[in-house]
Scaffold this active site. Structure first.
Site, mmCIF file in Angstrom:
data_model
loop_
_atom_site.group_PDB
_atom_site.id
_atom_site.type_symbol
_atom_site.label_atom_id
_atom_site.label_comp_id
_atom_site.label_asym_id
_atom_site.label_seq_id
_atom_site.Cartn_x
_atom_site.Cartn_y
_atom_site.Cartn_z
ATOM 1 N N ASN A 31 0.979 -1.195 -0.228
ATOM 2 C CA ASN A 31 -0.247 0.111 0.301
ATOM 3 C C ASN A 31 1.317 1.275 0.113
ATOM 4 O O ASN A 31 1.654 1.246 0.447
ATOM 5 C CB ASN A 31 -0.806 -0.154 1.465
ATOM 6 C CG ASN A 31 -1.234 1.549 1.294
ATOM 7 O OD1 ASN A 31 -1.202 2.162 1.064
ATOM 8 N ND2 ASN A 31 -2.886 0.802 1.427
ATOM 9 N N HIS B 241 -5.686 3.723 -2.236
ATOM 10 C CA HIS B 241 -7.477 4.025 -1.235
ATOM 11 C C HIS B 241 -7.283 5.480 -2.077
ATOM 12 O O HIS B 241 -6.732 6.230 -1.121
ATOM 13 C CB HIS B 241 -6.843 3.755 0.016
ATOM 14 C CG HIS B 241 -7.988 3.895 0.989
ATOM 15 N ND1 HIS B 241 -8.606 4.305 2.081
ATOM 16 C CD2 HIS B 241 -9.627 4.191 0.302
ATOM 17 C CE1 HIS B 241 -9.798 4.062 2.748
ATOM 18 N NE2 HIS B 241 -10.320 4.585 0.998
ATOM 19 N N ARG C 129 -10.117 8.363 -1.209
ATOM 20 C CA ARG C 129 -11.174 8.193 -0.933
ATOM 21 C C ARG C 129 -11.945 8.939 -0.931
ATOM 22 O O ARG C 129 -11.320 10.344 -1.643
ATOM 23 C CB ARG C 129 -9.630 9.210 0.901
ATOM 24 C CG ARG C 129 -9.084 7.932 1.887
ATOM 25 C CD ARG C 129 -8.745 8.367 2.803
ATOM 26 N NE ARG C 129 -8.577 7.249 4.043
ATOM 27 C CZ ARG C 129 -9.115 7.474 4.630
ATOM 28 N NH1 ARG C 129 -10.321 7.552 5.186
ATOM 29 N NH2 ARG C 129 -8.837 6.235 5.311
ATOM 30 N N ARG D 188 -7.560 12.896 0.189
ATOM 31 C CA ARG D 188 -6.303 13.192 1.551
ATOM 32 C C ARG D 188 -5.006 12.169 1.131
ATOM 33 O O ARG D 188 -3.930 13.515 0.811
ATOM 34 C CB ARG D 188 -6.778 12.814 2.454
ATOM 35 C CG ARG D 188 -6.652 11.406 3.386
ATOM 36 C CD ARG D 188 -6.720 11.166 4.726
ATOM 37 N NE ARG D 188 -7.538 11.331 4.666
ATOM 38 C CZ ARG D 188 -8.462 10.939 5.895
ATOM 39 N NH1 ARG D 188 -7.511 10.166 7.199
ATOM 40 N NH2 ARG D 188 -9.207 10.948 6.073
ATOM 41 N N HIS E 130 -3.189 -4.879 7.406
ATOM 42 C CA HIS E 130 -3.760 -3.632 8.613
ATOM 43 C C HIS E 130 -2.849 -4.050 9.670
ATOM 44 O O HIS E 130 -2.877 -4.378 10.829
ATOM 45 C CB HIS E 130 -5.083 -2.998 8.659
ATOM 46 C CG HIS E 130 -5.357 -1.833 9.536
ATOM 47 N ND1 HIS E 130 -4.784 -1.457 9.913
ATOM 48 C CD2 HIS E 130 -5.666 -0.612 8.321
ATOM 49 C CE1 HIS E 130 -4.727 0.454 10.356
ATOM 50 N NE2 HIS E 130 -5.649 0.572 8.819
ATOM 51 N N GLU F 53 -8.376 0.595 -3.097
ATOM 52 C CA GLU F 53 -8.581 0.574 -2.181
ATOM 53 C C GLU F 53 -10.511 1.319 -1.783
ATOM 54 O O GLU F 53 -9.830 2.589 -2.132
ATOM 55 C CB GLU F 53 -8.313 0.237 -1.264
ATOM 56 C CG GLU F 53 -8.238 -0.659 -0.537
ATOM 57 C CD GLU F 53 -6.656 -0.146 1.007
ATOM 58 O OE1 GLU F 53 -7.144 0.917 1.806
ATOM 59 O OE2 GLU F 53 -6.071 -0.784 1.268
ATOM 60 N N THR G 193 -8.272 3.110 8.201
ATOM 61 C CA THR G 193 -9.339 2.842 8.270
ATOM 62 C C THR G 193 -8.888 1.347 9.289
ATOM 63 O O THR G 193 -9.397 1.401 9.827
ATOM 64 C CB THR G 193 -9.450 1.437 6.651
ATOM 65 O OG1 THR G 193 -8.755 2.298 5.711
ATOM 66 C CG2 THR G 193 -10.591 0.670 6.629
ATOM 67 N N GLU H 163 -10.578 -9.723 2.959
ATOM 68 C CA GLU H 163 -9.158 -9.353 3.671
ATOM 69 C C GLU H 163 -9.546 -9.008 5.238
ATOM 70 O O GLU H 163 -9.880 -7.887 5.437
ATOM 71 C CB GLU H 163 -8.596 -7.935 2.384
ATOM 72 C CG GLU H 163 -7.420 -7.256 3.483
ATOM 73 C CD GLU H 163 -6.618 -6.837 2.795
ATOM 74 O OE1 GLU H 163 -6.936 -6.261 1.914
ATOM 75 O OE2 GLU H 163 -6.331 -5.780 3.486
ATOM 76 N N HIS I 188 0.985 6.154 1.446
ATOM 77 C CA HIS I 188 2.043 7.421 2.204
ATOM 78 C C HIS I 188 2.798 8.099 1.493
ATOM 79 O O HIS I 188 3.115 8.581 1.746
ATOM 80 C CB HIS I 188 2.802 6.344 3.426
ATOM 81 C CG HIS I 188 1.902 6.291 4.154
ATOM 82 N ND1 HIS I 188 0.679 6.193 5.263
ATOM 83 C CD2 HIS I 188 2.110 5.072 5.578
ATOM 84 C CE1 HIS I 188 0.549 5.477 6.178
ATOM 85 N NE2 HIS I 188 1.463 5.301 6.685
HETATM 86 N N1 PXP Z 1 -6.097 -3.102 4.004
HETATM 87 C C1 PXP Z 1 -6.514 -2.072 3.943
HETATM 88 C C2 PXP Z 1 -8.092 -3.204 3.699
HETATM 89 C C3 PXP Z 1 -6.167 -0.750 4.481
HETATM 90 O O1 PXP Z 1 -6.845 -0.052 4.313
HETATM 91 C C4 PXP Z 1 -4.950 -0.624 4.973
HETATM 92 C C5 PXP Z 1 -4.378 1.129 4.946
HETATM 93 O O2 PXP Z 1 -4.422 1.602 4.194
HETATM 94 C C6 PXP Z 1 -3.793 -1.704 5.099
HETATM 95 C C7 PXP Z 1 -4.478 -3.106 4.373
HETATM 96 C C8 PXP Z 1 -2.732 -1.734 5.102
HETATM 97 O O3 PXP Z 1 -2.355 -1.113 6.448
HETATM 98 P P1 PXP Z 1 -1.166 -0.538 7.158
HETATM 99 O O4 PXP Z 1 0.075 0.523 6.569
HETATM 100 O O5 PXP Z 1 -1.495 -0.468 8.522
HETATM 101 O O6 PXP Z 1 -0.084 -1.438 6.778
#
Ligand code: PXP
Length: 235
Positions: free
Chosen positions: A6, A42, A44, A48, A190, A69, A100, A150, A9
């Protein structure tokens, strides 16, 4: 087990100065080169971090799967149907949250989710629902016609190293087994990091882990390619 990275960031950092660096596409290409099987972004409602153009750009240049996402809104459905990513992971979305916060309540929104899944399937987009390790929600995900779930590993990740670690880990294991018994494929993500990810190897049949924060954080010290390779080594 595959790794989906992901890279939200990276967009957050870029947006901090309103310019073009660091490049989201370049980050995705490095993750791909390092062995990530999917790039997750993602989009949003408030844009953001990831912007619409990022998604289009990734679609144009990436060979790895794009996992979009998104919330179950009409706007996001329209975007997904026009971009056609490899997969969509449907997540709950609250405007004020930092990330999330919880899994999707499939039970109370089953009709809408069913309709969304049907629409995405009509474009051959694979659908995953981001849910807590709750057997009733898993059953509802199956009934709604999802391909994947997931599993939200946030509570497990927060409990890691403490007295509730085993309880939270077992919830994930039982949830994964139940989902697989219904024919659902199972991803997880996550809050996973270079320490707590080890136990994910003890859950049979997990397809993919989606990890963002810990990889992008590690990348500051060792570079993105190495951060991705180190995570792949662990899983
Ligand atoms: N899976 C989903 C559905 C998420 O919303 C996120 C965070 O955007 C992640 C995985 C990844 O989480 P993390 O950034 O904490 O590794």
């Amino acid at each position: 087990m595959n790794l989906g990275v992901n890279i939200d960031h990276v967009a957050t950092l870029r947006n901090a100065r309103g310019g073009v660096e660091p490049s989201v596409l370049e980050a995705a290409l490095i993750c791909e080169m390092a062995g990530a099987s999917a790039i997750t972004v993602h989009l949003r409602e408030d844009r953001r971090h990831i912007k619409d153009d990022d998604v289009l750009n990734l679609k144009k240049h990436l060979k790895a799967n794009i996992n979009l996402e998104m919330a179950a809104t009409d706007e996001m459905q329209k975007i997904a149907m026009s971009v056609v990513p490899h997969s969509c992971c449907i997540v709950p979305e609250k405007r004020q949250e930092l990330t999330t916060e919880g899994g999707l309540d499939v039970i109370s929104k089953k009709d809408r989710i069913k309709e969304l899944i049907c629409a995405l399937h009509s474009k051959n987009i694979i659908v995953s629902l981001f849910i807590d390790p709750d057997l009733d929600q898993i059953k509802a995900a199956h009934e709604a016609g999802s391909d994947y779930i997931e599993l939200h590993t946030g509570t497990y990740s927060n409990a890691f190293g403490g007295e509730k670690q085993d309880i939270e880990f077992n919830k994930l294991k039982i949830a994964a087994e139940y989902a697989q018994s219904l024919g659902l494929k199972v991803n997880a993500g996550h809050g996973l990091n270079y320490e707590n990810v080890a136990l994910m190897n003890k859950i049979d049949g997990l397809c993919e882990l989606n990890i963002g924060h810990s990889i992008v954080s590690r990348a500051i010290f060792v570079g993105l390619e190495m951060a991705v390779k180190e995570m792949i080594e662990l899983i």
